[in-house]
Scaffold this active site. Structure first.
Site, PDB file in Angstrom:
ATOM      1  N   ARG A  93       0.868  -1.134   0.092  1.00 53.90           N
ATOM      2  CA  ARG A  93      -0.078   0.087  -0.143  1.00 53.90           C
ATOM      3  C   ARG A  93       0.845   1.363   0.004  1.00 53.90           C
ATOM      4  O   ARG A  93       0.421   2.447  -0.112  1.00 53.90           O
ATOM      5  CB  ARG A  93      -0.874  -0.064   1.293  1.00 53.90           C
ATOM      6  CG  ARG A  93      -2.080  -1.021   0.976  1.00 53.90           C
ATOM      7  CD  ARG A  93      -2.942  -0.983   2.407  1.00 53.90           C
ATOM      8  NE  ARG A  93      -2.361  -1.985   3.211  1.00 53.90           N
ATOM      9  CZ  ARG A  93      -2.883  -2.286   4.386  1.00 53.90           C
ATOM     10  NH1 ARG A  93      -4.214  -1.879   4.701  1.00 53.90           N
ATOM     11  NH2 ARG A  93      -2.379  -3.071   5.097  1.00 53.90           N
ATOM     12  N   LYS A 190     -14.836   7.523  -1.503  1.00 54.85           N
ATOM     13  CA  LYS A 190     -14.337   7.506  -0.116  1.00 54.85           C
ATOM     14  C   LYS A 190     -12.979   8.114   0.128  1.00 54.85           C
ATOM     15  O   LYS A 190     -12.162   8.573  -0.996  1.00 54.85           O
ATOM     16  CB  LYS A 190     -13.678   5.941   0.072  1.00 54.85           C
ATOM     17  CG  LYS A 190     -12.704   5.689   1.466  1.00 54.85           C
ATOM     18  CD  LYS A 190     -12.120   4.361   1.411  1.00 54.85           C
ATOM     19  CE  LYS A 190     -10.743   4.234   1.438  1.00 54.85           C
ATOM     20  NZ  LYS A 190     -10.190   2.749   1.491  1.00 54.85           N
ATOM     21  N   ARG A 192      -9.664   9.561   2.729  1.00 57.69           N
ATOM     22  CA  ARG A 192      -9.156   9.227   3.952  1.00 57.69           C
ATOM     23  C   ARG A 192      -8.635  10.226   4.796  1.00 57.69           C
ATOM     24  O   ARG A 192      -7.590  11.122   4.314  1.00 57.69           O
ATOM     25  CB  ARG A 192      -7.860   8.381   3.571  1.00 57.69           C
ATOM     26  CG  ARG A 192      -8.093   6.902   3.562  1.00 57.69           C
ATOM     27  CD  ARG A 192      -7.004   5.947   4.034  1.00 57.69           C
ATOM     28  NE  ARG A 192      -7.462   4.492   3.767  1.00 57.69           N
ATOM     29  CZ  ARG A 192      -7.989   3.715   4.226  1.00 57.69           C
ATOM     30  NH1 ARG A 192      -8.492   4.051   5.517  1.00 57.69           N
ATOM     31  NH2 ARG A 192      -8.231   2.566   4.038  1.00 57.69           N
ATOM     32  N   ASP A 216     -12.717  -5.985  -2.826  1.00 60.47           N
ATOM     33  CA  ASP A 216     -11.453  -5.145  -2.793  1.00 60.47           C
ATOM     34  C   ASP A 216     -10.180  -6.014  -2.557  1.00 60.47           C
ATOM     35  O   ASP A 216     -10.407  -7.341  -2.426  1.00 60.47           O
ATOM     36  CB  ASP A 216     -11.702  -4.584  -1.313  1.00 60.47           C
ATOM     37  CG  ASP A 216     -10.831  -3.002  -1.264  1.00 60.47           C
ATOM     38  OD1 ASP A 216      -9.975  -2.921  -2.220  1.00 60.47           O
ATOM     39  OD2 ASP A 216     -11.026  -2.263  -0.363  1.00 60.47           O
ATOM     40  N   SER A 221      -8.480  -2.828   8.952  1.00 57.82           N
ATOM     41  CA  SER A 221      -9.119  -2.532  10.305  1.00 57.82           C
ATOM     42  C   SER A 221     -10.652  -2.911   9.976  1.00 57.82           C
ATOM     43  O   SER A 221     -11.203  -2.848  10.922  1.00 57.82           O
ATOM     44  CB  SER A 221      -8.759  -1.121  10.449  1.00 57.82           C
ATOM     45  OG  SER A 221      -9.511  -0.335   9.458  1.00 57.82           O
ATOM     46  N   THR A 224     -13.025   0.730   6.069  1.00 55.64           N
ATOM     47  CA  THR A 224     -13.418   0.999   4.477  1.00 55.64           C
ATOM     48  C   THR A 224     -14.943   0.167   4.389  1.00 55.64           C
ATOM     49  O   THR A 224     -15.666   0.762   3.718  1.00 55.64           O
ATOM     50  CB  THR A 224     -12.346   0.666   3.585  1.00 55.64           C
ATOM     51  OG1 THR A 224     -11.250   1.276   3.980  1.00 55.64           O
ATOM     52  CG2 THR A 224     -12.693   0.683   2.186  1.00 55.64           C
TER      53      THR A 224
HETATM   54  C1  R5P Z   1      -7.072   0.595   0.020  1.00 52.14           C
HETATM   55  O1  R5P Z   1      -6.759   1.171  -0.985  1.00 52.14           O
HETATM   56  C2  R5P Z   1      -7.408  -0.776   0.202  1.00 52.14           C
HETATM   57  O2  R5P Z   1      -7.612  -1.322  -1.116  1.00 52.14           O
HETATM   58  C3  R5P Z   1      -8.242  -1.217   1.413  1.00 52.14           C
HETATM   59  O3  R5P Z   1      -9.482  -0.523   0.696  1.00 52.14           O
HETATM   60  C4  R5P Z   1      -7.748  -0.820   2.582  1.00 52.14           C
HETATM   61  O4  R5P Z   1      -6.381  -1.274   2.870  1.00 52.14           O
HETATM   62  C5  R5P Z   1      -8.867  -1.200   3.502  1.00 52.14           C
HETATM   63  O5  R5P Z   1      -8.119  -0.803   5.127  1.00 52.14           O
HETATM   64  P1  R5P Z   1      -9.303  -0.842   6.166  1.00 52.14           P
HETATM   65  O6  R5P Z   1      -9.617  -2.182   6.160  1.00 52.14           O
HETATM   66  O7  R5P Z   1      -8.328  -0.729   7.308  1.00 52.14           O
HETATM   67  O8  R5P Z   1     -10.243   0.405   5.983  1.00 52.14           O
END
Ligand code: R5P
Length: 310
Positions: A93, A190, A192, A216, A221, A224
Site C-alpha cells: 500500500r 471514499k 481518508r 477489494d 481494520s 472501509t
Molecule cells: C486501500 O486502498 C485498500 O484497497 C483497502 O481498501 C484498505 O487497505 C482497507 O483498509 P481498512 O480495512 O483498514 O479500511
C-alpha cells in the site's frame, strides 16, 4: 522443481504441494532467543528450480526477513533459479509518495527480494499493478476474479446484482468482476482524513433494491468495508456481500464485521486466519491453492499463465 515453505502460511503451502504431488523441501526455520531467524535446508537442491512460498503478512517484518533468508540459503545452496511465491505481498500500500518525505516501501521490499537472489515473483492481486515494475524480473500477478465469479454464479444467482468498488482505486478490479458476472457497477467516493480512517462521501450509481457485491484487495481494520456497507444499506441496498483477497483483519476487525450489516464476507487464504475466524459463520474462506498450484506448474513447464484468466 521443488517447493519450499516459509512459516507464515504453512497450511496453504501444504495444499499447494499436495496439488502438485510434491513434498515440501525439508528445512529447519527457527528463531534464536533474541528473535533473529535461522534458516537451514536439509536436502540437496543443487540445480533445482525452487518455488519459495511465503506471505509477508503480520508480523510483516519477521515474515519478510524469513523470506529473504530462505532465498539467500537457496542461492548459497546452488539452486538453479528461485521464484518467490508471495500470496500476500505486504507493504504494497506504500507504493508512491502520497505526501513529501515518505518512503516507498513497496519498492524497498522489491529491492530486498531482488538482492536476496530471487529471479521471478508470483503474487496474487497486487494492491497496485505497477508494483510489477519495481522488479527487473518477471512478476506473475494472479487474479482472484475467476474464483469470486464462480462463487457468485453458483450461490447468488437469480439476484439483482451490482458490483461496488469501495474506492476509486478499486474500479478496475470491480469492473473486471462486474463484466464477468454481467452485473452493473457502482463506485464509492471514499476519503481518508487520516491513515487508518475512512469516510464515505458519495455513492456513484443506483444500488436501491439490489444485492451489492463489494470487491477489494485488502480488508485491514475493516473501516472501509463497514462504512461502505452502512452507506449502501442507507441508500436502499437489499444485502451486501463482500469479496476480499487479502484478509489482514488487524485489531478488532473481526468483531466489527460480526456487528456490521454485512451479509457475508468471503475471503481467500493468502493469509492464514484459521484461528482468528474460527466458528465465525459470517466469514467464508475460498482457497487459492488450486490457482497457485496451476500457475506454478505452468511456470515450470514454460506455458502461459495468463491463459488461466481468459
Ligand atoms: C486501500 O486502498 C485498500 O484497497 C483497502 O481498501 C484498505 O487497505 C482497507 O483498509 P481498512 O480495512 O483498514 O479500511
Amino acid at each position: 522443481m521443488k517447493i519450499l515453505s516459509g512459516t507464515s502460511n504453512l497450511k496453504l503451502s501444504k495444499e499447494i504441494s499436495k496439488k502438485l504431488k510434491l513434498k515440501l523441501v525439508n528445512t529447519n526455520i527457527k528463531r534464536f532467543s533474541d528473535g533473529e531467524i535461522y534458516v537451514e535446508i536439509n536436502e540437496n537442491i543443487r540445480g533445482n528450480s525452487i518455488f519459495v512460498i511465503q506471505s509477508t503478512s503480520n508480523p510483516a517484518n519477521d515474515n519478510l526477513m524469513e523470506l529473504l533468508l530462505c532465498i539467500d540459503a537457496l542461492r548459497r545452496s546452488s539452486a538453479k533459479n528461485i521464484t518467490a511465491v508471495i500470496p500476500y505481498y505486504g507493504y504494497a500500500r506504500q507504493d508512491r509518495k502520497v505526501v513529501p518525505r515518505t518512503s516507498i516501501s513497496a519498492k524497498v521490499v522489491a529491492n530486498l527480494i531482488t538482492n536476496a537472489g530471487a529471479s521471478r515473483v508470483v503474487t496474487v492481486d497486487l494492491h497496485a499493478g505497477q508494483i510489477q515494475g519495481f522488479f527487473d524480473m518477471p512478476v506473475d500477478n494472479l487474479f482472484t476474479t475467476p474464483l469470486f465469479a464462480r462463487y457468485i454464479k453458483k450461490k447468488l444467482k437469480n439476484k439483482k446484482l451490482i458490483c461496488v468498488s469501495p474506492d476509486v482505486g478499486g474500479v478496475q478490479r470491480t469492473r473486471g468482476l462486474a463484466t464477468k458476472i454481467k452485473a452493473d457497477l457502482a463506485i464509492i467516493d471514499k476519503r481518508r482524513p487520516k491513515p487508518g480512517q475512512s469516510k464515505v462521501m458519495n455513492i456513484i450509481g443506483n444500488v436501491r433494491g439490489k444485492t451489492c457485491i463489494i470487491v477489494d484487495d485488502i480488508i485491514d481494520s475493516g473501516g472501509t468495508i463497514v462504512n461502505a456497507v452502512e452507506a449502501l444499506k442507507k441508500n436502499g441496498a437489499i444485502d451486501v456481500y463482500v469479496f476480499i483477497t487479502h484478509a489482514v483483519l488487524s485489531g478488532d476487525a473481526v468483531n466489527k464485521i460480526k456487528k456490521s450489516k454485512i451479509k457475508k464476507l468471503i475471503i481467500t487464504d493468502t493469509i492464514d486466519n484459521s484461528v482468528k475466524i474460527k466458528n465465525n459463520n459470517k466469514i467464508e474462506v475460498l482457497s487459492i491453492s488450486s490457482l497457485m498450484a496451476e500457475a506454478i506448474k505452468r511456470i515450470s513447464n514454460s506455458t502461459s499463465v495468463s491463459d488461466l484468466f481468459n
